[in-house]
Design a protein around this motif. Structure first.
Motif: not given
Length: 549
Positions: A296-323
Motif C-alpha cells: 500500500k505505501p507505494w501508492y503515494i508516489l502518484i502524488h507529485p509533491i511526494v514524488a518531488w520529496e523523494c528526489v529532494m530527500w535522496a539527493v540532499v541526505f546522501t551527502w551525509t553518506i558521501l562525506v
C-alpha cells in the motif's frame, strides 16, 4: 495569490489550506485532547507518567545506539582495507550495503508492525542487531563482514521508522510531541556524527573489531531496556469513547479536569503482548493483510509533491553518506596525512555542529515563516510558507560543497575543511527539515508520523484521517540511491580530484534544490488537483480543528 503562491484555477481550496484561529485566554475554554484518549487503562495515552518516560528513555537510547552503527568504521576505512586486503571501494560498500538494508528494514518494520504489533518488531530487530554485531566482530573475511553489515541494516529499521514517530505518537498527546521528537532526532544526529570521534580512538588503540564488540554490548543493554520498559503501544480507540478536558483560567492559574468521558464504552481492543511477547493474547481487530500492508505505501508516489520529496530527500541526505565514504581516503593521504583519530574527529565534530544547528534553526524558521506569513495573509495558512527556508539551505549547500572541494584541492588546513564540512551539514539539516516540514503539512499527520521529522510541526495540529498514507517507501528510495552511488564515490574521487568531485555532486544537488521554486509557486494548484482526483483516497470526514500557534 498569497506571496507568490498561485491560486487553483478551479477556485476550490485544498483542505491543507486553512484559517488560523487565534485562541483568547477567556475565563473558561474547552480543549479537545489530540488524539482523544479512551477510558481504558490499557490505552497508552492513559499510562502513568513514569511508564511513559521510561518508554521515551528507551527510544532515546535506541536512536543513539542505532545511529552509531552506520559510521562506526568511517575513521578506519583505510585500516579495514589493509587488514582484509581489499580496496577502499569494497570497504565503502560495507556502509552502502548497510544503508540499502536499512531502507528495506524501515519499510518492512512499519508494515509488519501493522500486522504483528510494534513490540514484536522491536524485540526481533534488537536481537538481530546484537547477533549481527557479534558476527561482525568475529568475522575473518571481507565477505563475512559484508554479510553481517547487511543484517545490521535489517535490524536498524525499527528505531528509525517507528520509535521516534509512530510509537511516540501512540503514547503522547500532540502538544507533548514536539520537544520529544526533537530530542529523538538530535540523539540520532549526535550519535551519527560523534561516533567517528569515539571509534577513531577504539580502532587506533584496540582494533576495528572492538568497535563492533562495544556495539554488541550496547545492543545487549538496549534489549534489556526494550524487554522491561517498552510495552506494546498499538491501541485501537473508538470514537464513542473519548474524553474532553476543561481548562480553567482564573487569576493566572490553570487547572485541568476531565469533564466528559464514556465509561461504558466496550473494551473491544487489546494490546498484543502488553509486557511480554504474550503468545496467549491477541490479535489486533481489523488488522490489514500482510501483503496489502507491504504494498500500500507505494501508492503515494502518484502524488507529485511526494514524488518531488523523494528526489529532494535522496539527493540532499546522501551527502551525509558521501562525506563518510571519502573522508578517510582524503585526509589520511597527502598533504593532510592525518591519523585515524584525527580523521574521526574531523568527520565527526564538524558535521555534528552543522547538522544540529541546521536542524534546529530550520525547524524554528519553518514555524516562524508559517506564523508570520499566515498572519499577513489574513489568517490563512498555506503549507508552501514552510518552503521559505529553502533559499538559505540552497545557498549554504553551494558554499559548503564548492568551498570544501576547493579547500581540499588547495591543501588548506583541516580547520578550514572542518568549517566547510559544518556549512555543508548545516545545509543538509535545514534542507531536509524544510522538505519534510512542507510535505508533512500537505500529507497531514500520517506523513510526519512515518517520516520522523515531526518536530518541525509541533506548533500546528492537522487532524488525522485526511490522507491515509505512509512515507516509509521514501527510506527505500533514499537508501537505493545512496547504495548505487557508493560504487562510484572513491573511484571517481581518485580519477578527477576533490575539486571536480565536490563541484559535480554539489552542482547536481543545488540544481535539484532549486526545484523548490516551482513547487512553491504551483504547490497549491497541485494540492487542489490531487484532492480533486482523490489521489490519497481520503476516508472519513476531514475537518480541521483549531490551530494553536
Amino acid at each position: 495569490m498569497a506571496f507568490g503562491v498561485l491560486e487553483p484555477a478551479t477556485g476550490v481550496q485544498p483542505s491543507s489550506t486553512y484559517k488560523v484561529e487565534s485562541v483568547d485566554h477567556a475565563e473558561i475554554k474547552i480543549q479537545v485532547r489530540v488524539p482523544r484518549p479512551s477510558s481504558s487503562h490499557l490505552d497508552p495515552l492513559n499510562w502513568s507518567r513514569l511508564k511513559k518516560e521510561l518508554l521515551f528513555a528507551t527510544i532515546i537510547l535506541g536512536s543513539c545506539f542505532t545511529g552509531s552503527l552506520g559510521p562506526v568504521l568511517v575513521p578506519g576505512f583505510a585500516v579495514v582495507a589493509k587488514d582484509l586486503d581489499v580496496n577502499l571501494t569494497n570497504v565503502t560498500l560495507l556502509n552502502g550495503s548497510l544503508v540499502m538494508a536499512l531502507g528495506v528494514s524501515s519499510y518492512f518494520s512499519a508494515s509488519f508492525s501493522m500486522v504483528f504489533g510494534k513490540r514484536a518488531v522491536y524485540l526481533f530487530t534488537t536481537v538481530l542487531l546484537l547477533v549481527s554485531c557479534c558476527w561482525a566482530a568475529a568475522s575473518k573475511s571481507y565477505v563475512s563482514l559484508l554479510a553481517s553489515r547487511v543484517f545490521q541494516g535489517l535490524g536498524m529499521g525499527s528505531f528509525l521508522a517507528l520509535a521516534g514517530t509512530a510509537s511516540m505518537n501512540d503514547v503522547f498527546f500532540v502538544q507533548e510531541r514536539g520537544l520529544r521528537v526533537g530530542l529523538w532526532n538530535l540523539g540520532f544526529i549526535a550519535s551519527v556524527n560523534l561516533t567517528p570521534v569515539i571509534s577513531g580512538y577504539v580502532i587506533s588503540n584496540m582494533s576495528w573489531r572492538w568497535s563492533f564488540w562495544f556495539e554488541a554490548i550496547m545492543y545487549g543493554i538496549l534489549l534489556v531496556a526494550v524487554l522491561i520498559c517498552f510495552p506494546e503501544t498499538s491501541f485501537i480507540r473508538h470514537s464513542c469513547d473519548v474524553s474532553v478536558t476543561e481548562t480553567i483560567f482564573k487569576e493566572g492559574e490553570g487547572k485541568e479536569r476531565i469533564v466528559a468521558i464514556n465509561p461504558n464504552a466496550p473494551e473491544r481492543s487489546r494490546l498484543w503482548a502488553y509486557w511480554g511477547i504474550g503468545l496467549d493474547s491477541v490479535m489486533f481487530p481489523d488488522r490489514p493483510n500482510l501483503i496489502i500492508a507491504c504494498i500500500k505505501p507505494w501508492y503515494i508516489l502518484i502524488h507529485p509533491i511526494v514524488a518531488w520529496e523523494c528526489v529532494m530527500w535522496a539527493v540532499v541526505f546522501t551527502w551525509t553518506i558521501l562525506v563518510g565514504a571519502v573522508a578517510s581516503q582524503i585526509f589520511t593521504a597527502a598533504p593532510f596525512n592525518m591519523s585515524t583519530v584525527a580523521v574521526g574527529n574531523l568527520a565527526g565534530i564538524a558535521p555534528f555542529l552543522g547538522s544540529a544547528i541546521g536542524t534546529s534553526v530550520g525547524g524554528l524558521l519553518c514555524d516562524f515563516c508559517g506564523r508570520s506569513l499566515a498572519r499577513r495573509n489574513s489568517g490563512t495558512y498555506e503549507p508552501e510558507f514552510r518552503l521559505w527556508v529553502m533559499p538559505l539551505a540552497t545557498v549554504t549547500m553551494a558554499i559548503g560543497t564548492f568551498g570544501l572541494g576547493a579547500a581540499i584541492e588547495q591543501g588548506l588546513s583541516p580547520v578550514v575543511c572542518g568549517v566547510f564540512l559544518a556549512i555543508l551539514n548545516f545545509a543538509v539539516g535545514m534542507g531536509c527539515t524544510g522538505i519534510v516540514a512542507y510535505t508533512n503539512d500537505v500529507a497531514a499527520e500520517r506523513a510526519g508520523d512515518a517520516f520522523g521529522l515531526a518536530m518541525v510541526n509541533h506548533n500546528i495540529y492537522v487532524p488525522s484521517g485526511q490522507y491515509p498514507m505512509d512515507l516509509t517507501c521514501l527510506q527505500v528510495i533514499k537508501s537505493a540511491f545512496a547504495f548505487g552511488l557508493s560504487f562510484v564515490f572513491n573511484q571517481y574521487l581518485a580519477q578527477v580530484g576533490p575539486l571536480k568531485f565536490f563541484s559535480t555532486f554539489g552542482g547536481v544537488t543545488v540544481a535539484v534544490m532549486l526545484t523548490h521554486i516551482p513547487i512553491y509557486v504551483f504547490g497549491k494548484r497541485i494540492r487542489a488537483w490531487s484532492e480533486h482526483h482523490n489521489l490519497f483516497h481520503r476516508t472519513g470526514n476531514a475537518k480541521h480543528g483549531n490551530v494553536f500557534w
